[in-house]
Design a protein around this motif. Sequence first.
Motif, mmCIF file in Angstrom:
data_model
loop_
_atom_site.group_PDB
_atom_site.id
_atom_site.type_symbol
_atom_site.label_atom_id
_atom_site.label_comp_id
_atom_site.label_asym_id
_atom_site.label_seq_id
_atom_site.Cartn_x
_atom_site.Cartn_y
_atom_site.Cartn_z
ATOM 1 N N GLY A 212 0.805 -1.225 0.000
ATOM 2 C CA GLY A 212 0.000 0.000 0.000
ATOM 3 C C GLY A 212 0.831 1.264 0.000
ATOM 4 N N GLY A 213 2.057 1.166 -0.497
ATOM 5 C CA GLY A 213 2.950 2.318 -0.475
ATOM 6 C C GLY A 213 2.397 3.544 -1.178
ATOM 7 N N SER A 214 1.653 3.339 -2.265
ATOM 8 C CA SER A 214 1.135 4.481 -3.032
ATOM 9 C C SER A 214 0.092 5.279 -2.259
ATOM 10 N N ARG A 215 -0.535 4.646 -1.281
ATOM 11 C CA ARG A 215 -1.559 5.316 -0.485
ATOM 12 C C ARG A 215 -1.100 5.670 0.929
ATOM 13 N N MET A 216 0.086 5.159 1.301
ATOM 14 C CA MET A 216 0.521 5.283 2.685
ATOM 15 C C MET A 216 0.844 6.714 3.084
ATOM 16 N N ASP B 115 7.406 0.060 -1.800
ATOM 17 C CA ASP B 115 8.152 1.023 -0.982
ATOM 18 C C ASP B 115 7.436 1.390 0.314
ATOM 19 N N THR B 116 6.555 0.533 0.805
ATOM 20 C CA THR B 116 5.804 0.848 2.021
ATOM 21 C C THR B 116 6.730 1.216 3.178
ATOM 22 N N GLU C 17 9.780 2.359 3.221
ATOM 23 C CA GLU C 17 10.462 3.636 3.016
ATOM 24 C C GLU C 17 9.526 4.815 3.276
ATOM 25 N N VAL C 18 8.269 4.684 2.855
ATOM 26 C CA VAL C 18 7.304 5.754 3.094
ATOM 27 C C VAL C 18 7.074 5.927 4.587
ATOM 28 N N VAL C 19 6.890 4.805 5.294
ATOM 29 C CA VAL C 19 6.640 4.880 6.732
ATOM 30 C C VAL C 19 7.835 5.492 7.455
ATOM 31 N N ALA C 20 9.036 5.169 7.002
ATOM 32 C CA ALA C 20 10.244 5.692 7.651
ATOM 33 C C ALA C 20 10.333 7.213 7.569
ATOM 34 N N GLY C 21 9.624 7.803 6.640
ATOM 35 C CA GLY C 21 9.651 9.247 6.498
ATOM 36 C C GLY C 21 8.773 9.990 7.493
ATOM 37 N N PHE C 22 8.068 9.244 8.354
ATOM 38 C CA PHE C 22 7.181 9.868 9.338
ATOM 39 C C PHE C 22 7.707 9.619 10.751
ATOM 40 N N ASP C 23 7.739 10.668 11.534
ATOM 41 C CA ASP C 23 8.139 10.537 12.929
ATOM 42 C C ASP C 23 7.004 9.916 13.743
ATOM 43 N N ASN C 24 7.381 9.206 14.784
ATOM 44 C CA ASN C 24 6.416 8.680 15.763
ATOM 45 C C ASN C 24 5.416 7.714 15.147
ATOM 46 N N VAL C 25 5.837 7.006 14.115
ATOM 47 C CA VAL C 25 5.022 5.941 13.535
ATOM 48 C C VAL C 25 5.788 4.628 13.674
ATOM 49 N N GLN C 26 5.196 3.655 14.315
ATOM 50 C CA GLN C 26 5.847 2.363 14.536
ATOM 51 C C GLN C 26 5.514 1.412 13.395
ATOM 52 N N LEU C 27 6.551 0.746 12.858
ATOM 53 C CA LEU C 27 6.361 -0.196 11.759
ATOM 54 C C LEU C 27 6.608 -1.613 12.262
ATOM 55 N N ILE C 28 5.631 -2.486 12.032
ATOM 56 C CA ILE C 28 5.778 -3.909 12.334
ATOM 57 C C ILE C 28 5.715 -4.660 11.010
ATOM 58 N N ARG C 29 6.817 -5.369 10.682
ATOM 59 C CA ARG C 29 6.880 -6.073 9.399
ATOM 60 C C ARG C 29 6.683 -7.571 9.615
ATOM 61 N N ILE C 30 5.788 -8.139 8.822
ATOM 62 C CA ILE C 30 5.538 -9.578 8.862
ATOM 63 C C ILE C 30 6.012 -10.158 7.538
ATOM 64 N N GLU C 31 6.991 -11.054 7.615
ATOM 65 C CA GLU C 31 7.556 -11.637 6.384
ATOM 66 C C GLU C 31 6.628 -12.709 5.820
#
Length: 360
Positions: A312-316, A343-344, A346-360
């Motif tokens: 969902g990188g294009s909408r994130m 690029d989901t 990378e998009v999330v990394a551009g925001f402060d105070n947003v936690q990313l949980i990745r499920i492989e």
Amino acid sequence: MPGKQMQRLEVDGKFFRSGGERVFLKMVTYGPFPEPRPDVLADDREQMRMIAAAGFNAVRIYGVPDRELLDVARDAGLWVFAGLAWEYWCDFISKPALYSKAQLDLTDGLKNWGDHDALAGVFVANEIPADMVRWMGVRKVCHALEDLIASGKSCRPELLFAYANFPTTEFLEPANADFTAMNIYLEQREDFAGYLPRLHNVAGDRPVLLTEFGLDTRSHGESAQSEAMAWAVQESLLAGMAGLTVYAWSDHWLNRGVLMEDWAFGLNDREGNPKPALRELAGVLPEKKTPEAALQMADWPMFSVVVCTHNGGSRMHACLSSLQALDYPSYEVIVVDDGSTDDTAEVVAGFDNVQLIRIE
């Protein structure tokens, strides 16, 4: 001197917005009055000035407005919600001439006064009796209301359109109405507060506007009316209502051509004297400008917003930007990425105070 142009009232999620700012609609019903007009109500300009001075920002009328009334409302800084006057309490399904006249009156009226900047919206009907709804058929009545709303929108898309409903027929909800409008006369605070959350279920993602609430001073006394006005404002704000309409400005009231003398719902008596309820409202309404006015920021609980995504990188970016714009003191944003290959991250990394949980 004409007043400055009014900003249009628009729907903004569950609330209303005007000129870029959210607005809590504080409305009072005005008329219909007997003719000839009582001396204490003869000057619309003075009445509009008094309504605005009490902290209201809108008036609801039960018929079509003339441009003079719209002018003096604008000069006082008041929006006007008009009502389409037609015989909706009759069987208009088996008597299509009644309905055809309503359609014609609506389109002709909007061509004459619909462009006025003080006009905020139109109610296409008010409280169709429950027995008549069942007699005519719920779907047929609902479709008829929706067709009226569609006609109004096609003529004046900048205006708001709705049907003023009441709890007995809360199932009668036009799908294309801009907001849910409900007349409520629950006289106990607990009953009133308990019913309001249900209206969000009825409305879905639309605003809920309480289009009538009042208390008869002949039956309950002026002190009880004053107390009811105070808690109705507070409970409406706490329940996330988009606005509250007080019924009524004056004890002078004409109902379908009949002078009503047994009820006294007005904020002003028949001699034009303000009741305690008007003074109570004048003390609280001016500061209640936004839907958040009743909430204490320190009391708001912490909550989490969880965004689940896959590629969902294009909408994130738009999603997280809107979340960071929330006007709320204590919340967190968690993005759960379910094996994205775009690029989901990378998009999330551009925001402060947003936690990313990745499920492989």
